[in-house]
Design a protein around this motif. Structure first.
Motif, PDB file in Angstrom:
ATOM      1  N   ILE A 137       0.855  -1.192   0.000  1.00 31.86           N
ATOM      2  CA  ILE A 137       0.000   0.000   0.000  1.00 31.86           C
ATOM      3  C   ILE A 137       0.885   1.234   0.000  1.00 31.86           C
ATOM      4  CG2 ILE A 137      -1.759   1.295   1.267  1.00 31.86           C
ATOM      5  CD1 ILE A 137      -2.749  -1.360   2.395  1.00 31.86           C
ATOM      6  N   ASP A 138       0.832   1.983  -1.085  1.00 31.28           N
ATOM      7  CA  ASP A 138       1.697   3.150  -1.234  1.00 31.28           C
ATOM      8  C   ASP A 138       1.298   4.277  -0.298  1.00 31.28           C
ATOM      9  OD1 ASP A 138       3.770   4.685  -2.854  1.00 31.28           O
ATOM     10  OD2 ASP A 138       1.992   5.943  -3.143  1.00 31.28           O
ATOM     11  N   HIS A 139      -0.010   4.509  -0.192  1.00 37.42           N
ATOM     12  CA  HIS A 139      -0.488   5.547   0.719  1.00 37.42           C
ATOM     13  C   HIS A 139      -1.949   5.296   1.062  1.00 37.42           C
ATOM     14  CE1 HIS A 139      -1.313   7.054  -3.368  1.00 37.42           C
ATOM     15  NE2 HIS A 139      -2.378   7.640  -2.849  1.00 37.42           N
ATOM     16  N   ILE A 140      -2.376   5.901   2.161  1.00 38.77           N
ATOM     17  CA  ILE A 140      -3.759   5.744   2.639  1.00 38.77           C
ATOM     18  C   ILE A 140      -4.670   6.698   1.873  1.00 38.77           C
ATOM     19  CG2 ILE A 140      -5.273   6.183   4.622  1.00 38.77           C
ATOM     20  CD1 ILE A 140      -2.911   5.167   6.377  1.00 38.77           C
ATOM     21  N   ARG A 141      -5.794   6.156   1.418  1.00 36.97           N
ATOM     22  CA  ARG A 141      -6.794   6.965   0.708  1.00 36.97           C
ATOM     23  C   ARG A 141      -8.117   6.893   1.472  1.00 36.97           C
ATOM     24  NH1 ARG A 141      -4.388   3.523  -2.911  1.00 36.97           N
ATOM     25  NH2 ARG A 141      -3.200   4.426  -4.629  1.00 36.97           N
ATOM     26  N   LEU A 142      -8.786   8.004   1.601  1.00 39.59           N
ATOM     27  CA  LEU A 142     -10.081   8.040   2.271  1.00 39.59           C
ATOM     28  C   LEU A 142     -11.141   8.576   1.313  1.00 39.59           C
ATOM     29  CD1 LEU A 142      -8.981   9.504   5.738  1.00 39.59           C
ATOM     30  CD2 LEU A 142      -9.208   7.103   5.076  1.00 39.59           C
ATOM     31  N   PHE A 143     -12.336   7.974   1.362  1.00 37.19           N
ATOM     32  CA  PHE A 143     -13.426   8.345   0.469  1.00 37.19           C
ATOM     33  C   PHE A 143     -14.698   8.656   1.269  1.00 37.19           C
ATOM     34  CE2 PHE A 143     -10.510   6.236  -2.289  1.00 37.19           C
ATOM     35  CZ  PHE A 143     -10.772   6.648  -3.590  1.00 37.19           C
ATOM     36  N   PRO A 144     -14.645   9.628   2.174  1.00 37.95           N
ATOM     37  CA  PRO A 144     -15.797   9.861   3.064  1.00 37.95           C
ATOM     38  C   PRO A 144     -17.070  10.296   2.360  1.00 37.95           C
ATOM     39  CG  PRO A 144     -14.237  11.679   3.203  1.00 37.95           C
ATOM     40  CD  PRO A 144     -13.560  10.597   2.427  1.00 37.95           C
ATOM     41  N   ARG A 145     -16.959  10.881   1.165  1.00 33.57           N
ATOM     42  CA  ARG A 145     -18.156  11.351   0.450  1.00 33.57           C
ATOM     43  C   ARG A 145     -18.732  10.285  -0.477  1.00 33.57           C
ATOM     44  NH1 ARG A 145     -18.612  15.267   4.042  1.00 33.57           N
ATOM     45  NH2 ARG A 145     -16.893  16.796   3.933  1.00 33.57           N
ATOM     46  N   HIS A 146     -18.096   9.111  -0.510  1.00 30.75           N
ATOM     47  CA  HIS A 146     -18.540   8.081  -1.445  1.00 30.75           C
ATOM     48  C   HIS A 146     -18.875   6.760  -0.763  1.00 30.75           C
ATOM     49  CE1 HIS A 146     -16.338  10.947  -4.002  1.00 30.75           C
ATOM     50  NE2 HIS A 146     -17.211  10.600  -4.924  1.00 30.75           N
ATOM     51  N   VAL A 147     -18.945   6.766   0.567  1.00 28.69           N
ATOM     52  CA  VAL A 147     -19.285   5.553   1.309  1.00 28.69           C
ATOM     53  C   VAL A 147     -20.390   5.855   2.319  1.00 28.69           C
ATOM     54  CG1 VAL A 147     -16.947   4.618   1.050  1.00 28.69           C
ATOM     55  CG2 VAL A 147     -17.537   5.904   3.115  1.00 28.69           C
ATOM     56  N   ASP A 148     -21.017   4.792   2.792  1.00 28.82           N
ATOM     57  CA  ASP A 148     -22.054   4.920   3.818  1.00 28.82           C
ATOM     58  C   ASP A 148     -21.518   4.650   5.211  1.00 28.82           C
ATOM     59  OD1 ASP A 148     -24.581   5.090   2.010  1.00 28.82           O
ATOM     60  OD2 ASP A 148     -23.500   3.344   1.245  1.00 28.82           O
ATOM     61  N   GLY A 149     -20.480   3.832   5.290  1.00 28.82           N
ATOM     62  CA  GLY A 149     -19.961   3.437   6.589  1.00 28.82           C
ATOM     63  C   GLY A 149     -18.471   3.168   6.557  1.00 28.82           C
ATOM     64  N   VAL A 150     -17.934   2.901   7.736  1.00 31.89           N
ATOM     65  CA  VAL A 150     -16.514   2.615   7.903  1.00 31.89           C
ATOM     66  C   VAL A 150     -16.361   1.414   8.822  1.00 31.89           C
ATOM     67  CG1 VAL A 150     -14.300   3.483   8.780  1.00 31.89           C
ATOM     68  CG2 VAL A 150     -15.873   5.040   7.608  1.00 31.89           C
ATOM     69  N   GLU A 151     -15.487   0.508   8.446  1.00 30.08           N
ATOM     70  CA  GLU A 151     -15.166  -0.631   9.294  1.00 30.08           C
ATOM     71  C   GLU A 151     -14.229  -0.144  10.398  1.00 30.08           C
ATOM     72  OE1 GLU A 151     -14.310  -5.171   8.133  1.00 30.08           O
ATOM     73  OE2 GLU A 151     -12.604  -3.841   7.769  1.00 30.08           O
ATOM     74  N   ILE A 152     -14.804   0.143  11.556  1.00 32.10           N
ATOM     75  CA  ILE A 152     -14.005   0.715  12.651  1.00 32.10           C
ATOM     76  C   ILE A 152     -13.340  -0.378  13.485  1.00 32.10           C
ATOM     77  CG2 ILE A 152     -15.500   2.742  12.745  1.00 32.10           C
ATOM     78  CD1 ILE A 152     -16.538   1.594  15.463  1.00 32.10           C
ATOM     79  N   MET A 153     -13.798  -1.614  13.320  1.00 34.98           N
ATOM     80  CA  MET A 153     -13.183  -2.741  14.017  1.00 34.98           C
ATOM     81  C   MET A 153     -13.000  -3.888  13.031  1.00 34.98           C
ATOM     82  SD  MET A 153     -15.042  -2.728  17.759  1.00 34.98           S
ATOM     83  CE  MET A 153     -14.048  -4.115  18.329  1.00 34.98           C
ATOM     84  N   ASN A 154     -11.745  -4.174  12.735  1.00 37.17           N
ATOM     85  CA  ASN A 154     -11.378  -5.282  11.863  1.00 37.17           C
ATOM     86  C   ASN A 154     -10.510  -6.218  12.692  1.00 37.17           C
ATOM     87  OD1 ASN A 154      -9.340  -6.703  10.044  1.00 37.17           O
ATOM     88  ND2 ASN A 154     -10.689  -5.829   8.485  1.00 37.17           N
ATOM     89  N   ALA A 155     -10.903  -7.479  12.775  1.00 36.06           N
ATOM     90  CA  ALA A 155     -10.244  -8.414  13.690  1.00 36.06           C
ATOM     91  C   ALA A 155      -8.790  -8.694  13.338  1.00 36.06           C
ATOM     92  CB  ALA A 155     -11.024  -9.730  13.736  1.00 36.06           C
ATOM     93  N   ASN A 156      -8.384  -8.381  12.111  1.00 33.93           N
ATOM     94  CA  ASN A 156      -7.008  -8.638  11.698  1.00 33.93           C
ATOM     95  C   ASN A 156      -6.133  -7.393  11.670  1.00 33.93           C
ATOM     96  OD1 ASN A 156      -7.232 -11.436  11.368  1.00 33.93           O
ATOM     97  ND2 ASN A 156      -8.107 -11.224   9.332  1.00 33.93           N
ATOM     98  N   ARG A 157      -6.649  -6.292  12.186  1.00 35.84           N
ATOM     99  CA  ARG A 157      -5.868  -5.061  12.220  1.00 35.84           C
ATOM    100  C   ARG A 157      -5.589  -4.652  13.662  1.00 35.84           C
ATOM    101  NH1 ARG A 157      -3.465  -5.800   8.337  1.00 35.84           N
ATOM    102  NH2 ARG A 157      -2.464  -3.799   8.796  1.00 35.84           N
TER     103      ARG A 157
END
Length: 223
Positions: A137-157
């Motif tokens: 992953i070269d850099h972090i990208r965020l798309f807040p205007r194009h999604v409905d939700g965010v995975e705030i808890m991922n068991a592998n992170r």
């Protein structure tokens, strides 16, 4: 409460997964889940000689196997998709095989345009593990205007990435999601997901309940 896995992968459709659809369905039934979403990696980048239709048919084959097993095993199986853009991943709920067969243009669309089209078609889109760091992953990208939700808890992170995801989600007023990102069925030792007071009867029902704030996050240790 009724428990659901929102993020998992099966082999062979997801090349990184080591558990088959059959193993996965039986594993979650034994763990007391009421349903699972098969969210294999969509072939956004696929240099094989297969036609688009062949790619889509293969992509949905694990979901179809799991769905066929679901009545015998006694667990609900729902269709989901994980689409990627340079390591930035999105969980898509609400679009079926027929939709993807009818929209081959998505393979060449800009990511923001593709997400817009999917949402306009009735999909609920969640940015998965938005602050994941990895060598590819070269850099972090965020798309807040194009999604409905965010995975705030991922068991592998790790916790720091999940905590940042929560801050991001709350800042933009998006729906809070959790999922295991399970690639190995019973070998996964920590599970995250969503639970509801009433059972989910369809993907459309899931989307409506999630949008209406009826989902609660839960965690489960298997070992």
């Amino acid at each position: 409460m009724y428990k659901y896995e929102t993020h998992l992968h099966t082999s062979p459709v997801s090349g990184c997964a080591i558990a088959s659809a059959e193993e996965t369905v039986k594993c979650y039934k034994e763990l007391g889940y009421d349903g699972i979403f098969i969210t294999n990696h969509f072939p956004d980048v696929d240099n094989s000689d297969r036609t688009y239709e062949e790619k889509i048919n293969f992509y949905f084959s694990d979901y179809e196997k799991a769905l066929e097993l679901s009545e015998t095993v006694g667990i609900k199986v729902f269709c989901g998709v994980e689409t990627t853009y340079g390591g930035t991943d999105f969980l898509v709920y609400g679009l079926d095989k027929e939709w993807f067969l009818a929209h081959p243009e998505i393979m060449s669309m800009r990511q923001s345009d593709k997400l817009t089209l999917m949402r306009e078609s009735g999909a609920l889109i969640v940015q998965a593990h938005p602050f994941r760091e990895a060598w590819y992953i070269d850099h972090i990208r965020l798309f807040p205007r194009h999604v409905d939700g965010v995975e705030i808890m991922n068991a592998n992170r790790p916790d720091d990435e999940n905590n940042l995801a929560k801050i991001y989600c709350e800042h933009y007023g998006l729906i809070k999601f959790a999922g295991s990102d399970n690639h190995s069925a019973a070998k996964q030792n920590k599970l995250f997901g969503l639970c509801f007071e009433e059972p989910i009867c369809s993907v459309k029902d899931f989307i409506e309940k999630a949008k209406n704030g009826k989902a609660e996050i839960f965690t489960l240790k298997t070992k």
